[in-house]
Design an enzyme around this catalytic site. Structure first.
Site, PDB file in Angstrom:
ATOM      1  CE  LYS A 115     -15.833   0.807 -18.162  1.00 31.64           C
ATOM      2  NZ  LYS A 115     -16.145   1.930 -19.087  1.00 31.64           N
ATOM      3  CG  ASP A 151     -11.898   9.563 -23.622  1.00 30.08           C
ATOM      4  OD1 ASP A 151     -10.844  10.025 -24.092  1.00 30.08           O
ATOM      5  OD2 ASP A 151     -11.945   8.880 -22.593  1.00 30.08           O
ATOM      6  CG  LEU A 168     -10.419  -8.400 -17.882  1.00 31.33           C
ATOM      7  CD1 LEU A 168     -11.730  -8.179 -18.631  1.00 31.33           C
ATOM      8  CD2 LEU A 168      -9.681  -9.600 -18.462  1.00 31.33           C
ATOM      9  CB  VAL A 193     -12.114  -3.508 -16.653  1.00 33.48           C
ATOM     10  CG1 VAL A 193     -13.108  -4.400 -17.372  1.00 33.48           C
ATOM     11  CG2 VAL A 193     -12.425  -2.040 -16.936  1.00 33.48           C
ATOM     12  CG  PHE A 200     -15.493   4.057 -14.932  1.00 36.15           C
ATOM     13  CD1 PHE A 200     -16.581   4.878 -15.212  1.00 36.15           C
ATOM     14  CD2 PHE A 200     -15.684   2.978 -14.089  1.00 36.15           C
ATOM     15  CE1 PHE A 200     -17.817   4.632 -14.652  1.00 36.15           C
ATOM     16  CE2 PHE A 200     -16.922   2.721 -13.525  1.00 36.15           C
ATOM     17  CZ  PHE A 200     -17.990   3.553 -13.811  1.00 36.15           C
TER      18      PHE A 200
END
Length: 790
Positions: A499, A596, A477, A485, A482
């Site tokens: 994720k 964030d 996606l 995803v 991080f």
């Protein structure tokens, strides 16, 4: 059932609901002598605002009064109205439900404009709900409360509960909350007529929504309130938790819902006496050492209000020769009301002696600045705080000596326990290496399913691989700081977003565990929901609810996709993000600073409702903590406030700044980062500010939404955005104020804004701002970490 209880029973079972439902309705808003109300029947106020019905009883008029009959046809309650206008002929009166929610018994044919007092009205007998126009009052003649709010017994039983909201009989211009009508544990402080605020809780009145009034004369004193906007709908409710909450109805959100406006007290005594509340544990309430749940209450059922009672009677006054002792409880919020204070006491031992010499003293606290504080009676409002919470104090609870183990026996037990623990630890280590060598391959923590410490389901890696087709590119996606995803489909045909922490990611185990801990404890319609996790074979994976419309930036900054965002959708997204931030700042179990917030961290569900995501950088604050510093500045350039980017200083005003930038991006459809492409360009806020000053604010609005937008609403949003991105954190509003501004109708009532931070040219002589030249920034996709704060 006595009359007083009967009144509470009636007014607790009446449903005063917003908006009409599919029920059998009597004619208009009135019950006459020839009609009765039962079963699914309801009446609706003339304007369609309130609807009245019952769980099971039957309501009718008889002998000039409203009577409530049980299923067996026995009378269980009556208005007992006495008036010269009331006759034995029941046809002379009628009951009418008004648009303010008041059920009125009056002479047949009279109207709301009639000056004569009604024979009876529900506003004089509130149950757990205080509506605009009704009163909370004290009768000076009888020296009794005339109107109070009383909580339900529990969420399923509308019988009178343990908590009440009323005027203080000792200082009747103050509100108090009491437990069992005997123990006060919160007060608003006296009403200040000069400022129209409560002295100890000004937040209740610092807004442009509610207009509170205090009226006093020789017969009575009471508080009432009205709404500045008569179209707004609001109610104040005394909940079974022991907390009073003011709620407003949000008609523009999808789904329509009640929004929590304020709640008092912030730390409340809903655990009951001699119990402590800990928001980091489940169950939330637990008895103090030496106490047990009252009546063997099952706290796993979330029924906390009964509190705890002593296991062993105190020895004070008994000829046993055994002296009571004190349990030391560090990092506690102190009980709500101090019974006695000895400010001149210079040593803690003196405070201990004072409490021991008083058989009624059950707890004390000492500090060199505040002296010795003594408590008698039941203890309420205890809360276990984090060890580093600056508001925490050490509280000493008095217990019978038998509650403590014999010191010698305790020491011997401690030695035995230490030896046993050491031997056990060595055995565990040996077994672990044996397990790892023989069976442990591919069976690390999380592989076997079950739940982790956060209470989330643990998924096997093989399930994740099957759900994502082995992390195929077709299922990808997107990717952030991080890691990537992926879309996944679990065996139960549930669509999820998976994720996966990238090995190249600047984030790691700390951020993973932070997000796992935080999101698992946060539940709000505008926060993304975490469904589970997987920790296996060096993989760290989080499983979220799937958001079919991806992230906000995919729509907002794409020339083709942005046409899907008309002004109505944009405003709902702005409101939703504001609600999510307000929740984590003020109303969640944990006070969270996101750190964030940006367009790529706002996801959109199938109905384009926003959900804030990515809490890996978030920080927990104590409920009374307002600011902190860090040597590790994290976040995204362009969304960072000056005090955070430059000095590592952060508070909830950091999120407010980020929200302001995001709000301006939503209004304009322009990415803030795009203004850094040229050496002499300014920020998005600076560009918009220049147009605003020249009276060309409409040019800021995205062309794809400009023509069909509500100009006053769009300009109001821009104004709020400018207020949020001011340089000084003290000048920025809180999210509570932001939400009120967005809900308000008059943009002219908003405070003036100063020039936005970072708005000048980089080569502008405005050196006082102190902004260093920065040559590289992360884009809207990537979260960056600066190793050292500057």
């Amino acid at each position: 059932m006595d009359t007083k209880t009967n009144q509470k029973f009636l007014l607790s079972v009446i449903f005063l609901c917003l908006y009409m439902k599919t029920h059998v309705c009597l004619a208009a808003d009135t019950i006459t002598a020839n009609q009765y109300l039962s079963g699914d029947q309801t009446i609706v106020s003339a304007g369609g605002v309130f609807e009245l019905g019952f769980f099971k009883p039957v309501l009718k008029i008889s002998d000039g009064n409203l009577l409530l009959f049980s299923k067996s046809k026995g009378s269980v309650w009556s208005t007992s109205a006495t008036s010269s206008t009331t006759t034995s002929a029941s046809g002379s009166v009628e009951a009418v439900l008004l648009d303010n929610g008041n059920l009125v018994l009056r002479a047949d044919g009279s109207s709301a404009s009639t000056k004569s007092e009604p024979l009876w009205q529900s506003f004089d007998h509130p149950a757990d709900t205080w509506l605009p126009g009704s009163r909370i009052g004290f009768n000076k003649i009888t020296k009794q409360q005339s109107q109070i709010l009383t909580s339900w017994k529990n969420s399923e039983d509308p019988a009178p509960g343990l908590f009440s909201f009323e005027l203080d009989p000792k200082q009747i211009n103050s509100f108090i909350i009491q437990w069992n009508r005997s123990q006060q544990y919160w007060t608003s402080g006296p009403w200040d007529e000069n400022s129209d605020k409560f002295r100890w809780d000004p937040e209740m009145t610092l807004n442009d929504v509610f207009n509170y009034s205090y009226v006093t004369n020789e017969n009575e004193s009471y508080f009432t309130y009205s709404l500045y906007d008569p179209k707004r709908i609001s109610r104040c409710v005394m909940y079974t938790s022991g907390q009073i909450q003011q709620l407003t109805w949000l008609e523009t959100t999808s789904p329509r819902q009640w929004n929590l406006f304020w709640s008092k007290p912030k730390v409340y005594a809903f655990c009951g006496p001699f119990s402590t509340y800990n928001e980091q544990s489940l169950p939330l309430c637990s008895c103090l050492m030496g106490f047990e749940p009252e009546s063997h209450r099952d706290w796993s059922l979330q029924d906390y209000s009964g509190g705890c009672s002593r296991k062993t009677t105190l020895q004070c006054g008994n000829a046993t020769g055994t002296e009571d002792r004190f349990l030391e409880m560090p990092s506690m919020s102190l009980p709500a009301s101090v019974e006695d204070k000895h400010s001149s006491i210079a040593y803690a031992k003196q405070c201990t002696s004072i409490c021991l010499s008083n058989c009624f003293c059950i707890a004390y606290a000492y500090s060199s600045t505040a002296g010795c504080s003594i408590w008698t009676g039941d203890l309420f409002g205890l809360k276990q705080l984090a060890p580093d919470d600056g508001d925490g104090r050490t509280l000493y609870i008095r217990l019978a000596a038998s509650e403590f183990k014999n010191p010698k026996s305790h020491k011997r037990s401690l030695v035995i326990a230490t030896v046993s623990a050491t031997a056990g630890l060595l055995t565990i280590i040996f077994c672990y290496f044996l397990w790892k060598k023989t069976w442990g391959k591919g069976r690390k923590y999380g592989a076997g399913g079950g739940k982790n410490d956060a209470g989330l389901p643990l998924y096997r890696l093989r399930r994740i691989l099957a759900a994502t087709n082995n992390f195929s590119e077709a299922n990808k996606l997107g990717e952030g700081g991080f890691g990537p995803v992926y879309k996944g489909i679990l065996p139960e045909l549930q669509e999820v977003a998976i994720k996966r922490l990238s090995k190249k990611s600047g984030q790691g185990h700390e951020e993973f565990m932070n997000e796992l801990k935080l999101i698992a404890k946060l539940q709000h319609t505008n926060l993304v929901r975490l469904l589970g996790c997987c920790i296996e074979k060096e993989e760290m994976i989080l499983i979220y609810e799937y958001m079919p419309n991806r992230s906000l930036d995919k729509f907002l900054f794409d020339p083709l996709e942005k046409t899907e965002l008309d002004w109505g959708k944009r405003f709902r997204i702005i409101e939703g993000i504001a609600q999510g931030l307000l929740y984590i700042h003020k109303y969640s179990r944990l006070k969270i600073i996101h750190r964030d917030l940006k367009a790529s961290n706002v996801l959109l569900d199938g109905s384009m409702n926003p959900k804030i995501s990515d809490f890996g950088m978030a920080r927990i604050f104590g409920m009374n903590q307002t600011e902190a510093n860090t040597n590790r500045v994290v976040g995204t350039y362009g969304y960072m406030s000056p005090e955070y980017a430059l000095y590592g200083h952060f508070s909830e005003k950091l999120d407010v700044f980020s929200f302001g930038v995001l709000l301006l991006e939503i209004v304009s459809g322009k990415k803030n980062a795009s203004f850094y492409r040229f050496e002499n360009s300014r920020t998005l806020a600076g560009w918009a500010w220049e147009l605003w000053k020249e009276g060309r604010g409409m040019e800021v609005i995205d062309e794809s939404a400009r023509e069909a937008c509500e100009p006053h609403e769009a300009l109001k949003c821009m104004h709020v955005g400018f207020l949020c991105v001011q340089e000084d954190p003290a000048d920025r509003p809180t999210m509570s104020s932001v939400f009120l501004m967005l809900q308000g109708n008059e943009a002219a009532s908003l405070p003036l804004s100063k020039e936005p931070a970072f708005s000048m040219h980089r080569n502008h002589p405005r050196a006082a701002v102190g902004i260093p030249a920065v040559t590289s920034f992360s884009n809207n996709e990537i979260t960056v970490s600066i190793p050292e704060g500057r």
